[in-house]
Scaffold this motif. Structure first.
Motif, PDB file in Angstrom:
ATOM      1  N   GLU A 105       0.825  -1.214   0.000  1.00 23.77           N
ATOM      2  CA  GLU A 105       0.000   0.000   0.000  1.00 23.77           C
ATOM      3  C   GLU A 105       0.857   1.262   0.000  1.00 23.77           C
ATOM      4  N   GLY A 106       2.085   1.149   0.482  1.00 29.62           N
ATOM      5  CA  GLY A 106       3.055   2.222   0.397  1.00 29.62           C
ATOM      6  C   GLY A 106       2.560   3.585   0.850  1.00 29.62           C
ATOM      7  N   GLU A 107       2.998   4.612   0.127  1.00 24.58           N
ATOM      8  CA  GLU A 107       2.680   5.989   0.494  1.00 24.58           C
ATOM      9  C   GLU A 107       1.182   6.283   0.421  1.00 24.58           C
ATOM     10  N   SER A 108       0.464   5.585  -0.454  1.00 28.20           N
ATOM     11  CA  SER A 108      -0.981   5.775  -0.524  1.00 28.20           C
ATOM     12  C   SER A 108      -1.644   5.339   0.781  1.00 28.20           C
ATOM     13  N   GLY A 109      -1.247   4.172   1.274  1.00 29.51           N
ATOM     14  CA  GLY A 109      -1.786   3.709   2.547  1.00 29.51           C
ATOM     15  C   GLY A 109      -1.421   4.627   3.692  1.00 29.51           C
ATOM     16  N   MET A 110      -0.179   5.129   3.679  1.00 27.44           N
ATOM     17  CA  MET A 110       0.248   6.030   4.742  1.00 27.44           C
ATOM     18  C   MET A 110      -0.554   7.329   4.714  1.00 27.44           C
ATOM     19  N   ALA A 111      -0.777   7.865   3.522  1.00 25.91           N
ATOM     20  CA  ALA A 111      -1.543   9.103   3.406  1.00 25.91           C
ATOM     21  C   ALA A 111      -2.973   8.922   3.895  1.00 25.91           C
ATOM     22  N   LEU A 112      -3.590   7.803   3.560  1.00 24.97           N
ATOM     23  CA  LEU A 112      -4.949   7.534   4.025  1.00 24.97           C
ATOM     24  C   LEU A 112      -4.987   7.399   5.549  1.00 24.97           C
ATOM     25  N   ALA A 113      -3.981   6.733   6.098  1.00 29.80           N
ATOM     26  CA  ALA A 113      -3.914   6.572   7.550  1.00 29.80           C
ATOM     27  C   ALA A 113      -3.785   7.919   8.241  1.00 29.80           C
ATOM     28  N   ALA A 114      -2.900   8.771   7.722  1.00 29.70           N
ATOM     29  CA  ALA A 114      -2.705  10.085   8.328  1.00 29.70           C
ATOM     30  C   ALA A 114      -3.979  10.912   8.252  1.00 29.70           C
ATOM     31  N   ALA A 115      -4.619  10.910   7.089  1.00 29.40           N
ATOM     32  CA  ALA A 115      -5.842  11.695   6.928  1.00 29.40           C
ATOM     33  C   ALA A 115      -6.940  11.204   7.866  1.00 29.40           C
ATOM     34  N   ALA A 116      -7.045   9.898   8.025  1.00 30.57           N
ATOM     35  CA  ALA A 116      -8.084   9.334   8.885  1.00 30.57           C
ATOM     36  C   ALA A 116      -7.929   9.753  10.334  1.00 30.57           C
ATOM     37  N   GLN A 117      -6.693  10.046  10.749  1.00 27.23           N
ATOM     38  CA  GLN A 117      -6.433  10.409  12.135  1.00 27.23           C
ATOM     39  C   GLN A 117      -6.208  11.915  12.321  1.00 27.23           C
ATOM     40  N   GLY A 118      -6.451  12.702  11.286  1.00 32.81           N
ATOM     41  CA  GLY A 118      -6.279  14.142  11.401  1.00 32.81           C
ATOM     42  C   GLY A 118      -4.830  14.569  11.488  1.00 32.81           C
TER      43      GLY A 118
END
Length: 380
Positions: A105-118
């Motif tokens: 999932e790489g950077e896409s997964g990381m970006a989604l995770a960060a956005a989900a947690q504000g």
């Protein structure tokens, strides 16, 4: 304050761990079990004897808190202001290369995770996912944190201008120029295992023909010849409409020079102990840099990274004067063993622990966190 639901993450069946994952160290252990030896050496290793790598963590732990009781905590929250905008919390994911080596999932997964947690995200110049794809996934999310792009200096200014245009068009809100790594650090663990990137994983925005790769006489086989200077920083600031922060600042005089040249702020960082060993921990460096910057440019941002492993560490960084902090390896470890879900759990743990620390020290808002919440003999 938000309701605290610090839920454990259950390891996936492929993992050897059977205990629930309840803190960042658990995530680290799960990541080591999931990654191969070479990937683990690359993502977890530091320079030389890894003294700075270890000391970064210990320095935050050695600071002691000084709570105040019976404070009014009604309406408390973690919102903060960075570069003229309000964000959910003062935490961003640090730039880290080749995240698709850690997990598909790489950077896409990381970006989604960060956005989900504000939380915010600083995408690495050495991203293994195109910057446009990452930005498109989260840029329109009203609840996300800041979206910044980290840049290494390219001696080919034409290529650099092209990259800046892509970054601006994609919707990134600031540039982070890394200034402390003109050459690679001496990383023993990485040299033992090599760096065998999997098929299809590469730094998609790194030009193969950059002059930095051409050998010549001089330090480090000529690589140091292409190292940026203050004149290059000034040129860069003039080439973009985005605010520019310098990452890798460890000396107060460099911090002052950066803001005098027009940088929007500095990131106090020793590169996670990956470049030059035996530097002081960032917790030790931060107070003098905050003092120097505030004297010359009170509105400039001071951000810090390195060794933050608990919400108490983030709280201490804010108490020492930082406007925000970056978290690197722990978020990568969550991604490595559980994808976006694991990275989001890491960031949620940090958020919940920060809120708990604020409540337990009598701070309803980020603005309430000050040096008086750290214990010292001079406080009494």
């Amino acid at each position: 304050m938000g309701q605290h639901l610090i839920c454990p993450l259950t390891p996936q069946p492929a993992h050897t761990m059977t205990q629930p994952i309840v803190n960042l160290q658990d995530h680290e252990h799960a990541a080591q079990a999931a990654l191969g030896d070479a990937a683990w050496a690359y993502f977890s290793g530091g320079a030389a004897d890894e003294i700075t790598l270890r000391h970064n963590v210990a320095a935050w732990q050695n600071l002691r808190l000084s709570p105040r009781v019976l404070q009014d905590l009604r309406g408390g929250h973690t919102r903060c202001n960075l570069l003229g905008r309000e964000w959910p919390m003062p935490l961003l994911v640090a730039p880290m290369a080749y995240q698709r080596w850690a997990h598909a999932e790489g950077e896409s997964g990381m970006a989604l995770a960060a956005a989900a947690q504000g939380c915010g995200m600083v995408l690495s110049h050495q991203t293994s996912t195109p910057l446009h794809d990452v930005a498109a996934m989260v840029a329109s999310d009203a609840e996300r944190g800041p979206l910044w792009f980290q840049l290494y200096w390219l001696a080919d200014r034409g290529a650099l201008r092209d990259l800046l245009a892509q970054v601006e068009a994609a919707g990134f809100e600031a540039l982070v120029l890394t200034v402390d790594a003109p050459v690679h650090g001496v990383r023993d663990r990485e040299r033992r295992h090599g760096m065998p990137l999997p098929e299809g994983v590469k730094a998609v925005h790194w030009p193969a023909s950059d002059p930095k790769n051409k050998p010549s006489t001089g330090l480090c086989g000529g690589l140091a010849d292409a190292a940026p200077t203050w004149a290059d920083v000034q040129w860069l600031i003039g080439q973009t409409r985005l605010p520019v922060l310098l990452k890798g600042i460890t000396h107060p005089q460099d911090a002052v020079q950066a803001v005098k040249l027009g940088a929007a702020g500095v990131i106090v960082s020793n590169h996670g102990g990956r470049v030059l060993d035996t530097l002081p921990a960032t917790a030790e460096l931060l107070p003098r840099i905050v003092q120097a910057v505030r004297q010359h440019h009170p509105q400039a941002l001071v951000v810090v990274d390195g060794g933050i492993r608990r919400g108490t560490d983030l709280f201490k960084a804010l108490a020492l004067g930082a406007d925000a902090a970056l978290i690197g390896r722990p978020a990568l470890y969550g991604l490595a063993h559980a994808g976006a879900r694991g990275a989001a759990h890491v960031l949620r743990l940090m958020r919940d622990e920060l809120e708990a620390t604020m409540a337990l020290t009598g701070c309803a808002h980020i603005q309430d966190i000050g040096i008086d919440r750290l214990w010292s003999l001079e406080s009494f």
